[in-house]
Write an enzyme that holds these catalytic residues in place. Structure first.
Site, short mmCIF file in Angstrom:
data_model
loop_
_atom_site.label_atom_id
_atom_site.label_comp_id
_atom_site.label_asym_id
_atom_site.label_seq_id
_atom_site.Cartn_x
_atom_site.Cartn_y
_atom_site.Cartn_z
N LYS A 44 43.59 42.13 43.58
CA LYS A 44 44.99 41.71 43.47
C LYS A 44 45.03 40.19 43.38
O LYS A 44 44.07 39.52 43.73
CB LYS A 44 45.80 42.19 44.67
CG LYS A 44 45.83 43.70 44.85
CD LYS A 44 46.59 44.08 46.12
CE LYS A 44 46.57 45.59 46.34
NZ LYS A 44 47.27 45.96 47.60
N HIS A 45 46.15 39.67 42.94
CA HIS A 45 46.28 38.22 42.86
C HIS A 45 46.32 37.62 44.25
O HIS A 45 46.86 38.21 45.19
CB HIS A 45 47.54 37.84 42.08
CG HIS A 45 47.47 38.17 40.63
ND1 HIS A 45 46.56 37.58 39.77
CD2 HIS A 45 48.18 39.05 39.87
CE1 HIS A 45 46.73 38.06 38.55
NE2 HIS A 45 47.70 38.96 38.59
#
Length: 656
Positions: free
Chosen positions: A289-290
């Site tokens: 995920k970011h």
């Protein structure tokens, strides 16, 4: 009879020889292409089966969890807080060690124990994604009794014992003990990665083995011998039958594009495959995920790499088109039209509302990935268009490793890029933002000790809200969960577009190196390595080799200049590896990443539009299992690789 037998044998041998020649020609024509579907299928089957059979699933919750009425979710563990202090109630606070300068958040209130042998117990769930910092306060006095750091494991069962220390009655000791060991939730990823890597290596070695003359000769002789015997002993081997494989037959071979650099498409495909995987969820692992704010995860790599290689393709394609004598006016029109289409498609994709009724124009998100690509493409392509110069023949023959012709010939472009970067720096660090400190780069929310809750992104966020409005920005930025941000913020906003233009121009520079020093492998690799080192040193200076303490931290949400230099450094390093391996030595064809790289727009748009449809998504038996999410995401990603391969074989490409 003897003459007829000899004639039949000779005709059979000629037919076998021609058949063998056809097979060899077909093998050479297909080359690495034929391994595509097999490798993609093996990657799909091997990764899924290995993750299914060898990796642990979600551990069943113990009876203790049910009695305490705590339902554990993904990336959580059970913590039982034991208060053994008579007459003292406790308040336990928590924060993640990944949350920079964050205020503590209340986790649980624990009443005082009624009897010495029966402490009060409060069950809570805690995050396992990063390390945790726990602070225990006395409720009555609001003072810190103890503080400790601990990394909990997924679905583990722990106890926090708060009691009087043996060294003194007024001292409090806090200890964490493990009641039940956690599961190794990272094992499915490790297995899937190793299986995929092993299959790529195995197929590459097989291709290398088949390319050896001795192996090819042995295969040809074996096939020819069997074919000859079969034709002699068969009644169908009649001399009167029309023979399409006569001595005059020349097998048709596929013409490959000698000028197309396969490493560029491979790099683009690598970024795209990773993008599809992380957009589909990446197994719900935090590193797919970011990042919440500063720092890098795998998900933060893919978009800038795509921007970089887009810049490389801009110069390669523009050079090819103009050298063919294409009208400049026609080329400019194509640049404008393509940019317009990218922006329009991007707006449509980020505002689906398929099942939510009519689209409300008041809440249309304007920025997005394709919109950023469209604007970046337009600026960089127009810049190269107006200052484009033919590559002189003397340049391609120059052998000096110290030549800077690829840079000095582009001084107007470099001057423009440096001006744009100066604008980014000036706006970022000197633009006054109401209610926020000038030059603020933080996430707002509970970060920076909660002093600036509405200052998310500093000048970048302020400019977007001023120009576009809150309702037209991304409403769920990656900082929301960890930093509890309260304002909309768009990672593809206006100010960050400047640095995406810079990144694309660095990709243009890579393309110029490939064209200016064509067929000079040493010169190309030397320049790739030099750019890698220069950009890496700039990143070291800007970040001080720290996630949060540098002058300009690496930040995907801001598209900070350190983010651009770091990811460009990585991009040059990847080209440094891919160019000799794929294009010079031919040790790897780029399979399976080459095929999505040849049809990037279709794969990107398709995976976004069909994300929630079968076979790319289905209902999982256990929604809280990393393993099941990983299997689903691997299958979906592999399917897009297969789709790209089929379209490649059918010569179907979506070009805009």
């Amino acid at each position: 009879m003897t003459g007829g037998s000899s004639s039949r044998r000779r005709r059979a041998e000629e037919r076998s020889s021609a058949a063998g020649t056809e097979r060899n020609s077909r093998r050479e024509a297909v080359g690495g292409m034929g391994a595509g579907p097999a490798l993609a299928a093996l990657l799909l089957a091997g990764s899924v089966l290995s993750a299914t059979l060898l990796a642990p699933g979600r551990r069943a919750e113990p009876d203790l969890d049910e009695k305490r009425n705590v339902e554990l979710k993904m990336d959580q563990a059970l913590l039982l807080i034991h208060n053994e202090l008579l007459g003292t109630s406790l308040t336990v606070y928590w924060k993640s060690d990944d949350c920079y300068q964050c205020t503590f958040q209340p986790l649980a209130n624990v009443s005082h124990g009624g009897k010495p042998a029966k402490p009060s117990v409060a069950p809570v769930s805690v995050s396992t994604q990063h390390g945790s910092i726990l602070q225990v306060n006395s409720t009555s006095e609001e003072r810190a009794a103890c503080r400790l750091e601990y990394k909990f494991g997924e679905f583990g069962n722990y106890s926090l014992l708060v009691q009087h220390a043996s060294s003194g009655a007024n001292k409090i000791a806090c200890d964490i003990i493990v009641n039940e060991n956690p599961v190794d939730s990272n094992l499915p990823v490790s297995i899937a990665f190793l299986v995929g890597l092993a299959l790529i290596v195995a197929v590459s070695l097989l291709r290398l083995l088949l390319s050896l003359d001795d192996v090819n000769n042995w295969i040809s002789k074996t096939i020819a011998s069997r074919e000859t015997d079969r034709l002699i002993n068969s009644e169908l081997g009649s001399p009167s039958r029309a023979d399409p494989l006569s001595a005059d037959y020349q097998p048709e071979t596929r013409r490959s594009s000698a000028n197309r650099l396969r490493c560029v498409d491979t790099f683009r495909g690598l970024a795209l495959v990773l993008m599809v995987f992380v957009n589909y969820g990446g197994g719900k692992y935090w590193y797919f995920k970011h990042s919440s704010w500063n720092g890098l995860t795998v998900a933060d790599l893919v978009f800038p790499w795509f921007v970089f290689i887009m810049g490389t393709s801009i110069f390669l394609s523009m050079t090819s088109i103009l050298q063919r004598g294409c009208s400049k006016l026609k080329l400019l029109g194509k640049i404008v039209w393509r940019s317009f289409l990218l922006i329009c498609i991007g707006v449509i994709i980020v505002n689906p509302n398929y099942c939510l009724g009519p689209l409300s124009w008041d809440k249309v998100r304007i920025p997005g990935v394709l919109q950023r690509l469209g604007v970046t493409y337009f600026v960089v392509a127009v810049l190269e268009f107006f200052f484009w110069k033919p590559v002189p023949d003397s340049c391609t023959l120059e052998s000096s490793c110290f030549s800077l012709r690829d840079i000095t010939s582009s001084w107007p472009q470099w001057l423009t890029i440096l001006t744009l970067e100066s604008i980014w720096l000036a706006l970022t660090f000197f633009l006054p933002v109401p209610g926020c400190p000038t030059g603020y780069l933080g996430p707002g929310g509970i970060g920076d000790l909660g002093k600036y809750p509405h200052c998310t992104g500093g000048a970048a966020g302020y400019i977007d809200r001023l120009l576009l409005g809150d309702n037209h920005l991304y409403q769920h930025p990656s900082s929301t969960v960890l930093y509890h941000t309260e304002v909309a913020y768009d990672p593809e906003g206006v100010l960050g577009t400047i640095n995406s233009i810079v990144m694309a121009f660095l990709g243009v520079q890579a393309g110029k190196i490939l064209v200016y020093y064509k067929d000079q492998t040493k010169a190309i690799l030397t320049r790739f390595a030099a750019w890698c080192c220069i950009l890496g040193l700039i990143s070291i200076v800007l970040t001080k080799v720290s996630a949060n303490e540098g002058f300009i931290p690496i930040n995907k949400n801001l598209w900070s200049i350190s983010y651009v230099t770091t990811l460009s450094c990585f991009a040059f390093f990847i080209l440094l590896i891919l160019y000799p391996v794929v294009d010079v030595k031919g040790l790897w064809t780029g399979t399976p990443f080459f095929y999505p790289g040849m049809n990037s727009i279709l794969v990107y748009v398709g995976h976004e539009v069909l994300e929630n449809y079968f076979p790319f998504q289905w209902k999982l038996a256990d929604e809280q299992s990393h393993k099941e999410h990983l299997i689903q995401n691997i299958v979906a990603t592999a399917l897009w690789v297969l789709i790209a391969y089929v379209l490649y074989k059918k010569k179907l490409f979506w070009k805009i």
